[in-house]
Scaffold this active site. Structure first.
Site, PDB file in Angstrom:
ATOM      1  N   GLU A  53       3.688  -0.275   6.078  1.00  0.00           N
ATOM      2  CA  GLU A  53       4.148   0.333   4.830  1.00  0.00           C
ATOM      3  C   GLU A  53       5.292  -0.464   4.214  1.00  0.00           C
ATOM      4  OE1 GLU A  53       2.986   2.794   3.016  1.00  0.00           O
ATOM      5  OE2 GLU A  53       1.316   3.146   4.389  1.00  0.00           O
ATOM      6  N   LEU A  98       7.534 -12.569   2.234  1.00  0.00           N
ATOM      7  CA  LEU A  98       7.341 -11.152   1.970  1.00  0.00           C
ATOM      8  C   LEU A  98       8.322 -10.605   0.945  1.00  0.00           C
ATOM      9  CD1 LEU A  98       6.703 -10.043   5.653  1.00  0.00           C
ATOM     10  CD2 LEU A  98       5.035 -10.000   3.790  1.00  0.00           C
ATOM     11  N   TYR A 138       8.334   8.275  -0.314  1.00  0.00           N
ATOM     12  CA  TYR A 138       6.950   7.791  -0.261  1.00  0.00           C
ATOM     13  C   TYR A 138       6.617   7.245   1.123  1.00  0.00           C
ATOM     14  CZ  TYR A 138       2.729   5.152  -0.975  1.00  0.00           C
ATOM     15  OH  TYR A 138       1.440   4.668  -0.843  1.00  0.00           O
ATOM     16  N   ASP A 156       1.081   7.989  -5.629  1.00  0.00           N
ATOM     17  CA  ASP A 156       1.561   6.689  -6.083  1.00  0.00           C
ATOM     18  C   ASP A 156       0.887   6.374  -7.421  1.00  0.00           C
ATOM     19  OD1 ASP A 156      -1.037   6.018  -5.435  1.00  0.00           O
ATOM     20  OD2 ASP A 156      -0.501   4.471  -3.965  1.00  0.00           O
TER      21      ASP A 156
END
Length: 313
Positions: A53, A98, A138, A156
Protein backbone atom coordinates in the site's frame (compact mmCIF):
# COMPACT_ATOMS: atom_id res chain seq x y z
CA UNK A 1 -28.71 2.89 -2.10
CA UNK A 2 -27.86 6.19 -3.82
CA UNK A 3 -30.34 8.64 -5.19
CA UNK A 4 -30.73 10.62 -8.41
CA UNK A 5 -33.08 13.56 -8.85
CA UNK A 6 -35.86 12.90 -11.34
CA UNK A 7 -37.35 15.40 -13.77
CA UNK A 8 -40.22 15.98 -11.35
CA UNK A 9 -37.75 17.12 -8.69
CA UNK A 10 -38.28 13.99 -6.58
CA UNK A 11 -35.54 11.54 -5.77
CA UNK A 12 -35.74 7.89 -6.72
CA UNK A 13 -33.60 5.07 -5.39
CA UNK A 14 -31.18 4.05 -8.11
CA UNK A 15 -31.15 0.45 -6.91
CA UNK A 16 -33.81 -1.52 -5.11
CA UNK A 17 -32.83 -3.87 -2.30
CA UNK A 18 -33.21 -6.82 -4.67
CA UNK A 19 -30.95 -5.16 -7.23
CA UNK A 20 -28.25 -4.58 -4.61
CA UNK A 21 -27.91 -8.32 -4.13
CA UNK A 22 -27.61 -8.83 -7.87
CA UNK A 23 -25.08 -6.02 -8.24
CA UNK A 24 -22.94 -7.44 -5.45
CA UNK A 25 -23.03 -10.96 -6.83
CA UNK A 26 -22.18 -9.82 -10.36
CA UNK A 27 -19.13 -7.85 -9.27
CA UNK A 28 -17.71 -10.54 -7.00
CA UNK A 29 -18.20 -13.23 -9.65
CA UNK A 30 -16.47 -11.02 -12.26
CA UNK A 31 -13.54 -10.37 -9.94
CA UNK A 32 -13.10 -13.95 -8.81
CA UNK A 33 -13.28 -15.25 -12.38
CA UNK A 34 -10.41 -13.09 -13.63
CA UNK A 35 -8.37 -10.26 -12.13
CA UNK A 36 -4.86 -8.87 -12.21
CA UNK A 37 -2.69 -11.25 -10.22
CA UNK A 38 -0.72 -8.81 -8.09
CA UNK A 39 1.29 -10.83 -5.55
CA UNK A 40 0.01 -8.88 -2.53
CA UNK A 41 -3.47 -10.13 -3.38
CA UNK A 42 -2.27 -13.64 -2.50
CA UNK A 43 -1.29 -12.80 1.07
CA UNK A 44 -3.08 -11.84 4.26
CA UNK A 45 0.12 -10.78 6.03
CA UNK A 46 -0.48 -7.20 7.26
CA UNK A 47 3.22 -6.35 6.94
CA UNK A 48 3.37 -7.40 3.30
CA UNK A 49 0.12 -5.61 2.55
CA UNK A 50 1.27 -2.43 4.28
CA UNK A 51 4.44 -2.42 2.18
CA UNK A 52 2.39 -2.79 -0.99
CA UNK A 53 0.00 0.00 0.00
CA UNK A 54 2.80 2.43 0.83
CA UNK A 55 4.65 1.63 -2.39
CA UNK A 56 1.49 1.98 -4.46
CA UNK A 57 0.97 5.61 -3.47
CA UNK A 58 1.53 7.55 -6.71
CA UNK A 59 3.45 4.66 -8.31
CA UNK A 60 2.11 2.44 -11.09
CA UNK A 61 1.21 -1.01 -9.84
CA UNK A 62 3.20 -2.81 -12.53
CA UNK A 63 6.33 -1.03 -11.30
CA UNK A 64 5.52 -1.81 -7.68
CA UNK A 65 5.62 -5.60 -8.16
CA UNK A 66 9.38 -5.85 -8.67
CA UNK A 67 10.14 -3.35 -5.92
CA UNK A 68 7.77 -5.08 -3.47
CA UNK A 69 9.33 -8.47 -4.07
CA UNK A 70 12.86 -7.08 -3.71
CA UNK A 71 11.92 -5.24 -0.51
CA UNK A 72 10.50 -8.41 1.06
CA UNK A 73 13.52 -10.43 -0.04
CA UNK A 74 15.69 -7.98 1.88
CA UNK A 75 13.38 -7.41 4.89
CA UNK A 76 10.97 -10.38 4.93
CA UNK A 77 9.29 -9.57 8.26
CA UNK A 78 8.30 -6.54 10.25
CA UNK A 79 11.00 -7.48 12.79
CA UNK A 80 13.65 -7.49 10.06
CA UNK A 81 12.57 -4.06 8.85
CA UNK A 82 12.49 -2.62 12.35
CA UNK A 83 16.06 -3.86 12.94
CA UNK A 84 17.36 -2.35 9.69
CA UNK A 85 19.24 0.91 9.44
CA UNK A 86 16.84 3.61 8.30
CA UNK A 87 19.42 4.89 5.82
CA UNK A 88 19.40 1.47 4.12
CA UNK A 89 15.62 1.55 3.74
CA UNK A 90 15.70 5.07 2.31
CA UNK A 91 18.54 4.06 0.01
CA UNK A 92 16.51 1.14 -1.29
CA UNK A 93 13.55 3.48 -1.91
CA UNK A 94 15.77 5.84 -3.88
CA UNK A 95 17.33 3.04 -5.93
CA UNK A 96 13.88 1.73 -6.86
CA UNK A 97 12.72 5.22 -7.91
CA UNK A 98 9.65 4.98 -5.68
CA UNK A 99 9.69 8.70 -4.92
CA UNK A 100 8.90 10.62 -1.73
CA UNK A 101 11.58 9.17 0.56
CA UNK A 102 9.59 10.21 3.62
CA UNK A 103 7.35 7.21 2.88
CA UNK A 104 10.35 4.91 3.43
CA UNK A 105 11.12 6.64 6.72
CA UNK A 106 7.51 6.35 7.87
CA UNK A 107 7.39 2.67 6.90
CA UNK A 108 10.53 1.97 8.91
CA UNK A 109 9.18 3.88 11.90
CA UNK A 110 5.86 2.03 11.66
CA UNK A 111 7.77 -1.27 11.82
CA UNK A 112 9.54 -0.05 14.95
CA UNK A 113 6.16 0.82 16.48
CA UNK A 114 4.74 -2.63 15.73
CA UNK A 115 7.70 -4.40 17.33
CA UNK A 116 8.18 -1.97 20.20
CA UNK A 117 4.68 -0.77 21.09
CA UNK A 118 2.38 -3.54 19.84
CA UNK A 119 4.38 -6.65 20.78
CA UNK A 120 4.99 -7.51 17.15
CA UNK A 121 1.28 -7.69 16.30
CA UNK A 122 -0.40 -5.30 13.89
CA UNK A 123 -3.61 -3.54 14.98
CA UNK A 124 -6.54 -5.06 13.10
CA UNK A 125 -8.94 -2.12 12.72
CA UNK A 126 -8.67 0.93 10.47
CA UNK A 127 -8.54 3.17 13.53
CA UNK A 128 -5.89 1.07 15.25
CA UNK A 129 -3.70 0.95 12.16
CA UNK A 130 -3.79 4.74 11.94
CA UNK A 131 -1.72 4.78 15.12
CA UNK A 132 1.22 3.74 12.94
CA UNK A 133 3.46 6.42 11.48
CA UNK A 134 2.46 7.47 7.98
CA UNK A 135 -0.76 5.41 7.96
CA UNK A 136 -3.75 7.58 7.15
CA UNK A 137 -7.44 6.68 6.85
CA UNK A 138 -7.15 5.20 3.35
CA UNK A 139 -4.08 3.03 4.04
CA UNK A 140 -5.36 1.95 7.44
CA UNK A 141 -8.65 0.87 5.91
CA UNK A 142 -6.92 -0.95 3.06
CA UNK A 143 -4.68 -2.95 5.40
CA UNK A 144 -7.61 -3.75 7.69
CA UNK A 145 -9.62 -4.90 4.67
CA UNK A 146 -7.04 -7.01 2.90
CA UNK A 147 -5.20 -8.46 5.91
CA UNK A 148 -8.02 -8.90 8.42
CA UNK A 149 -11.24 -8.60 6.37
CA UNK A 150 -12.21 -5.95 8.91
CA UNK A 151 -12.29 -2.73 6.91
CA UNK A 152 -14.85 -0.24 5.75
CA UNK A 153 -15.69 0.40 2.12
CA UNK A 154 -12.69 1.85 0.27
CA UNK A 155 -13.45 5.13 -1.49
CA UNK A 156 -10.63 6.23 -3.79
CA UNK A 157 -10.73 8.08 -7.11
CA UNK A 158 -11.47 4.90 -9.06
CA UNK A 159 -14.35 3.95 -6.77
CA UNK A 160 -15.84 7.45 -6.97
CA UNK A 161 -15.71 7.27 -10.76
CA UNK A 162 -17.50 3.91 -10.77
CA UNK A 163 -20.24 5.01 -8.38
CA UNK A 164 -20.77 8.32 -10.17
CA UNK A 165 -21.07 6.71 -13.60
CA UNK A 166 -22.95 3.56 -12.69
CA UNK A 167 -25.45 4.79 -10.13
CA UNK A 168 -25.49 8.57 -10.40
CA UNK A 169 -24.02 9.16 -6.95
CA UNK A 170 -23.56 12.91 -6.43
CA UNK A 171 -20.05 14.34 -6.61
CA UNK A 172 -19.84 14.75 -2.85
CA UNK A 173 -17.46 12.93 -0.50
CA UNK A 174 -20.16 12.16 2.06
CA UNK A 175 -22.45 10.77 -0.63
CA UNK A 176 -19.67 8.60 -2.03
CA UNK A 177 -18.89 7.28 1.45
CA UNK A 178 -22.56 6.54 2.14
CA UNK A 179 -23.17 4.81 -1.17
CA UNK A 180 -19.97 2.75 -0.99
CA UNK A 181 -20.76 1.65 2.57
CA UNK A 182 -24.32 0.65 1.73
CA UNK A 183 -23.23 -1.32 -1.30
CA UNK A 184 -20.44 -3.31 0.40
CA UNK A 185 -21.66 -6.61 1.90
CA UNK A 186 -21.20 -6.81 5.67
CA UNK A 187 -17.99 -8.52 6.72
CA UNK A 188 -16.63 -8.93 3.19
CA UNK A 189 -14.30 -5.97 2.87
CA UNK A 190 -11.41 -8.05 1.52
CA UNK A 191 -13.04 -9.36 -1.64
CA UNK A 192 -15.36 -6.37 -2.10
CA UNK A 193 -12.76 -3.61 -1.93
CA UNK A 194 -10.41 -5.56 -4.18
CA UNK A 195 -13.24 -6.12 -6.65
CA UNK A 196 -14.57 -2.57 -6.88
CA UNK A 197 -11.07 -1.09 -7.18
CA UNK A 198 -10.31 -3.64 -9.91
CA UNK A 199 -13.47 -2.55 -11.71
CA UNK A 200 -12.36 1.07 -11.59
CA UNK A 201 -8.81 0.22 -12.70
CA UNK A 202 -9.62 -2.25 -15.48
CA UNK A 203 -13.09 -1.52 -16.88
CA UNK A 204 -14.08 1.96 -15.72
CA UNK A 205 -10.95 4.04 -16.19
CA UNK A 206 -10.93 7.54 -17.55
CA UNK A 207 -11.38 5.89 -20.93
CA UNK A 208 -13.95 3.16 -20.17
CA UNK A 209 -13.63 -0.37 -21.55
CA UNK A 210 -17.11 -1.60 -20.69
CA UNK A 211 -17.49 -4.34 -23.27
CA UNK A 212 -13.81 -5.15 -23.70
CA UNK A 213 -13.39 -5.78 -19.95
CA UNK A 214 -16.81 -7.40 -19.60
CA UNK A 215 -17.98 -4.90 -16.98
CA UNK A 216 -20.41 -6.79 -14.75
CA UNK A 217 -22.50 -3.68 -14.05
CA UNK A 218 -23.45 -2.76 -17.62
CA UNK A 219 -27.10 -3.78 -17.17
CA UNK A 220 -27.49 -1.27 -14.31
CA UNK A 221 -25.02 1.43 -15.38
CA UNK A 222 -26.40 4.88 -16.13
CA UNK A 223 -23.29 5.89 -18.13
CA UNK A 224 -23.43 2.73 -20.25
CA UNK A 225 -27.09 3.40 -20.99
CA UNK A 226 -26.66 7.07 -21.92
CA UNK A 227 -23.13 7.12 -23.33
CA UNK A 228 -22.19 9.94 -20.93
CA UNK A 229 -18.95 8.82 -19.29
CA UNK A 230 -18.03 12.05 -17.58
CA UNK A 231 -17.04 11.71 -13.92
CA UNK A 232 -15.48 13.83 -11.16
CA UNK A 233 -12.01 13.22 -12.65
CA UNK A 234 -13.25 13.03 -16.27
CA UNK A 235 -14.72 16.40 -17.33
CA UNK A 236 -16.72 16.98 -20.48
CA UNK A 237 -14.67 16.02 -23.52
CA UNK A 238 -12.71 19.05 -24.84
CA UNK A 239 -12.30 20.00 -28.48
CA UNK A 240 -10.04 17.50 -30.24
CA UNK A 241 -7.54 19.91 -31.79
CA UNK A 242 -4.72 20.43 -29.32
CA UNK A 243 -6.35 18.12 -26.79
CA UNK A 244 -4.86 15.32 -24.76
CA UNK A 245 -6.78 12.88 -26.97
CA UNK A 246 -4.98 14.22 -30.02
CA UNK A 247 -1.53 13.88 -28.47
CA UNK A 248 -2.36 10.43 -27.08
CA UNK A 249 -3.14 9.39 -30.63
CA UNK A 250 0.11 10.84 -31.88
CA UNK A 251 2.05 8.97 -29.19
CA UNK A 252 0.49 5.67 -30.23
CA UNK A 253 1.26 6.32 -33.91
CA UNK A 254 4.89 7.22 -33.22
CA UNK A 255 5.46 4.26 -30.91
CA UNK A 256 3.92 2.05 -33.59
CA UNK A 257 6.85 3.02 -35.81
CA UNK A 258 9.57 2.39 -33.20
CA UNK A 259 10.34 -0.48 -30.84
CA UNK A 260 10.95 1.83 -27.89
CA UNK A 261 11.73 5.50 -27.31
CA UNK A 262 12.98 7.60 -24.37
CA UNK A 263 10.58 10.39 -23.48
CA UNK A 264 12.95 13.09 -24.73
CA UNK A 265 13.08 11.43 -28.15
CA UNK A 266 9.35 10.80 -28.23
CA UNK A 267 8.45 14.39 -27.29
CA UNK A 268 9.73 16.23 -30.40
CA UNK A 269 8.02 13.66 -32.63
CA UNK A 270 4.58 14.54 -31.27
CA UNK A 271 4.97 18.26 -30.56
CA UNK A 272 7.31 20.63 -32.40
CA UNK A 273 7.64 22.97 -29.38
CA UNK A 274 8.59 20.16 -26.99
CA UNK A 275 11.41 21.09 -24.62
CA UNK A 276 12.26 18.79 -21.69
CA UNK A 277 11.90 21.46 -19.02
CA UNK A 278 9.23 23.56 -20.72
CA UNK A 279 5.48 23.87 -20.23
CA UNK A 280 4.99 21.12 -22.78
CA UNK A 281 7.97 19.10 -21.70
CA UNK A 282 8.95 15.95 -19.89
CA UNK A 283 6.38 16.17 -17.07
CA UNK A 284 3.56 16.96 -19.49
CA UNK A 285 4.55 14.03 -21.70
CA UNK A 286 4.98 11.71 -18.73
CA UNK A 287 1.38 12.38 -17.72
CA UNK A 288 0.17 11.39 -21.21
CA UNK A 289 2.18 8.17 -21.44
CA UNK A 290 1.27 7.17 -17.87
CA UNK A 291 -2.42 7.57 -18.78
CA UNK A 292 -1.83 5.33 -21.79
CA UNK A 293 -0.03 2.85 -19.55
CA UNK A 294 -3.00 2.87 -17.15
CA UNK A 295 -5.23 2.10 -20.13
CA UNK A 296 -3.06 -0.89 -21.04
CA UNK A 297 -1.84 0.61 -24.32
CA UNK A 298 1.76 1.51 -23.46
CA UNK A 299 4.51 -0.06 -21.36
CA UNK A 300 7.03 2.06 -19.45
CA UNK A 301 10.36 1.11 -17.96
CA UNK A 302 13.31 2.90 -16.38
CA UNK A 303 16.80 2.46 -17.81
CA UNK A 304 19.94 4.46 -16.97
CA UNK A 305 17.89 7.25 -15.44
CA UNK A 306 15.57 7.56 -18.45
CA UNK A 307 11.93 6.59 -18.90
CA UNK A 308 11.37 4.54 -22.04
CA UNK A 309 7.99 3.94 -23.68
CA UNK A 310 6.77 1.25 -26.06
CA UNK A 311 3.47 -0.13 -27.24
CA UNK A 312 2.14 -2.94 -25.10
CA UNK A 313 2.48 -6.21 -27.00
Amino acid sequence: MSERESESGETDAVLSDADVDAVRAALVEWYETDHRAFPWRRTEDPYEILVSEVMSQQTQLDRVVEAWEAFLDRWPTVDALAAAERSEVVGFWTDQRLGYNNRARYLHEAAEQVTGEFDGEFPETPEGLQELMGVGPYTGNAVASFAFDAGDAVVDTNVKRVLYRAFGVADDDEEFERAASELMPDGESRVWNNAIMELGGVACGKTPKCDEAGCPWRRWCHAYETGDFTAPDVPEQPDFEGSRRQFRGRILRVLGEHDELPLDELGPRIRVDYTPDGEYGREWLRGLVEDLADDGLVELRECDGKTLARLRQ
